[in-house]
Scaffold this motif. Structure first.
Motif, PDB file in Angstrom:
ATOM      1  N   GLY A  80      60.433  70.324  59.263  1.00  0.00           N
ATOM      2  CA  GLY A  80      59.533  71.418  59.578  1.00  0.00           C
ATOM      3  C   GLY A  80      58.200  70.824  59.995  1.00  0.00           C
ATOM      4  O   GLY A  80      57.744  69.862  59.375  1.00  0.00           O
ATOM      5  N   LEU A  81      57.590  71.364  61.047  1.00  0.00           N
ATOM      6  CA  LEU A  81      56.338  70.816  61.570  1.00  0.00           C
ATOM      7  C   LEU A  81      55.288  71.904  61.673  1.00  0.00           C
ATOM      8  O   LEU A  81      55.523  72.951  62.286  1.00  0.00           O
ATOM      9  CB  LEU A  81      56.568  70.185  62.951  1.00  0.00           C
ATOM     10  N   VAL A 154      62.099  67.983  55.026  1.00  0.00           N
ATOM     11  CA  VAL A 154      60.872  67.236  55.305  1.00  0.00           C
ATOM     12  C   VAL A 154      59.887  68.174  55.979  1.00  0.00           C
ATOM     13  O   VAL A 154      60.257  68.881  56.929  1.00  0.00           O
ATOM     14  CB  VAL A 154      61.140  66.031  56.233  1.00  0.00           C
ATOM     15  N   LEU A 155      58.647  68.188  55.505  1.00  0.00           N
ATOM     16  CA  LEU A 155      57.623  69.037  56.104  1.00  0.00           C
ATOM     17  C   LEU A 155      56.457  68.172  56.559  1.00  0.00           C
ATOM     18  O   LEU A 155      55.857  67.445  55.764  1.00  0.00           O
ATOM     19  CB  LEU A 155      57.131  70.086  55.099  1.00  0.00           C
ATOM     20  N   PHE A 156      56.144  68.244  57.859  1.00  0.00           N
ATOM     21  CA  PHE A 156      54.990  67.544  58.413  1.00  0.00           C
ATOM     22  C   PHE A 156      53.835  68.529  58.545  1.00  0.00           C
ATOM     23  O   PHE A 156      53.988  69.610  59.134  1.00  0.00           O
ATOM     24  CB  PHE A 156      55.314  66.966  59.796  1.00  0.00           C
ATOM     25  N   LEU A 157      52.696  68.139  58.019  1.00  0.00           N
ATOM     26  CA  LEU A 157      51.479  68.947  58.115  1.00  0.00           C
ATOM     27  C   LEU A 157      50.433  68.120  58.856  1.00  0.00           C
ATOM     28  O   LEU A 157      49.835  67.207  58.287  1.00  0.00           O
ATOM     29  CB  LEU A 157      50.974  69.320  56.718  1.00  0.00           C
ATOM     30  N   ASP A 158      50.230  68.438  60.136  1.00  0.00           N
ATOM     31  CA  ASP A 158      49.293  67.679  60.963  1.00  0.00           C
ATOM     32  C   ASP A 158      47.955  68.425  60.975  1.00  0.00           C
ATOM     33  O   ASP A 158      47.795  69.410  61.694  1.00  0.00           O
ATOM     34  CB  ASP A 158      49.855  67.528  62.374  1.00  0.00           C
ATOM     35  N   GLU A 159      47.013  67.958  60.163  1.00  0.00           N
ATOM     36  CA  GLU A 159      45.708  68.609  60.001  1.00  0.00           C
ATOM     37  C   GLU A 159      45.897  70.094  59.698  1.00  0.00           C
ATOM     38  O   GLU A 159      45.352  70.967  60.393  1.00  0.00           O
ATOM     39  CB  GLU A 159      44.856  68.439  61.262  1.00  0.00           C
ATOM     40  N   THR A 185      60.084  66.741  50.878  1.00  0.00           N
ATOM     41  CA  THR A 185      59.148  65.649  51.159  1.00  0.00           C
ATOM     42  C   THR A 185      58.065  66.173  52.088  1.00  0.00           C
ATOM     43  O   THR A 185      58.366  66.807  53.098  1.00  0.00           O
ATOM     44  CB  THR A 185      59.870  64.472  51.826  1.00  0.00           C
ATOM     45  N   VAL A 186      56.809  65.891  51.746  1.00  0.00           N
ATOM     46  CA  VAL A 186      55.679  66.395  52.531  1.00  0.00           C
ATOM     47  C   VAL A 186      54.882  65.212  53.065  1.00  0.00           C
ATOM     48  O   VAL A 186      54.472  64.336  52.304  1.00  0.00           O
ATOM     49  CB  VAL A 186      54.776  67.313  51.688  1.00  0.00           C
TER      50      VAL A 186
END
Length: 310
Positions: A80-81, A154-159, A185-186
């Motif tokens: 997830g993005l 998996v979770l990506f948090l870009d700013e 996972t973050v």
């Protein structure tokens, strides 16, 4: 097996600019990993490659055991993005756009799951609102809900909290803690260093396209951090005694305070020797206190080191 395994990953654009150089990185299952670096260091490029948005020049990436090129559907389904940019379908409702995102990954409809996400992000009351009517903070919440709609591992948090209100930031980090408890996972990038200091299990620092360190947060702060010991003297002094010159002491408070800044790795021997030297010099103190550098202090020091090398 790590949830994400990155090996010899490089990216050079057609302009000749090299954004990433031989990245080696393993991210463990169920951890919160903070990726820090100055603007232009390569954070977003790295995330976009893992998420299948940008094509790498060389190297390999495995996500939950799936190669992002050879088995891109399974790899992408695990991710997830939440991007930096606010990109939303202006005329769609909150509920429909989040539900549609789930369907894009081949997941069966699950109204209960969508409702839980929207409630967790304080969006349930806005579920029938068109996205064009929402504030910037609410649109950011919708992006987070879309990223979670297909139950990624998996979770990506870009700013993720850039330019948003305090309430959203608190909701965001409450949600992150809940996701970790569920085994998600973050991986986050942030300019709010205090968030990484509070939330992350491990810290990675990228500089000029290279990973320069990966450490557990506590170990990093112990290894690279510095402490400051301030001694409040019983009687002011006009100068530091010559026999204590090796400690780099500084006088402040019109001679009523002695300040000792030291590496945490030299904590015991440094303080013991200093106190012994003060007693031998006849200097008495009535109080003392210590301060430890924050993760932000460490990060700023690394950035300054980079600029000094350019």
């Amino acid at each position: 097996m790590p949830i994400i395994s990155i090996s010899k990953l490089s990216k050079t654009y057609t302009s000749g600019f090299t954004a990433l150089r031989d990245i080696e990185l393993a991210i463990e299952r169920g951890e919160i990993f903070a990726l820090l670096g100055p603007n232009g260091a390569g954070k977003s490029t790295l995330i976009n490659i893992v998420c299948g948005i940008v094509t790498a020049s060389s190297g390999s990436v495995l996500v939950d055991g799936h190669d992002i090129v050879a088995d891109y559907r399974a790899a992408r389904r695990a991710i997830g993005l939440v991007p930096q940019e606010l990109t939303t379908d202006a005329f769609e409702t909150v509920l429909n756009t989040v539900s549609f995102s789930r369907g894009l990954f081949g997941m069966k409809p699950d109204a209960g799951h969508i409702e839980r996400i929207l409630r967790a992000l304080s969006l349930w009351d806005k579920r029938d609102s068109r996205l064009m009517t929402l504030s910037g903070g609410m649109k950011r919440r919708v992006l987070i809900a879309k990223a979670l709609s297909h139950e990624p591992r998996v979770l990506f948090l870009d700013e993720p909290t850039a330019g948003v209100d305090v309430e959203l930031r608190q909701d965001m980090w409450r949600l992150v803690r809940d996701l970790r408890q569920q085994g998600v996972t973050v991986i986050l990038t942030t300019h709010y260093i205090e968030e990484a200091e509070e939330m992350a299990d491990r810290i990675g620092v990228i500089r000029r396209g290279e990973i320069i360190l990966v450490e557990e947060k506590a170990a990093l702060m112990h290894k690279l951090g510095r402490k400051r010991l301030t001694l409040h003297l019983q009687q002011p002094i006009t100068a530091v005694p010559p026999e204590l010159a090796d400690y780099g002491l500084a006088l402040s408070g019109e001679g009523s305070e002695l300040v000792y800044t030291y590496d945490t790795r030299a904590e015991r021997t440094g303080i013991t020797g200093l106190l012994t030297g003060l007693a031998a010099a006849g200097i008495r103190f009535k109080d003392l206190h210590t301060e430890q550098s924050s993760l932000e202090d460490i990060f700023v020091g690394l950035v300054r080191e980079e600029r000094a090398q350019v």
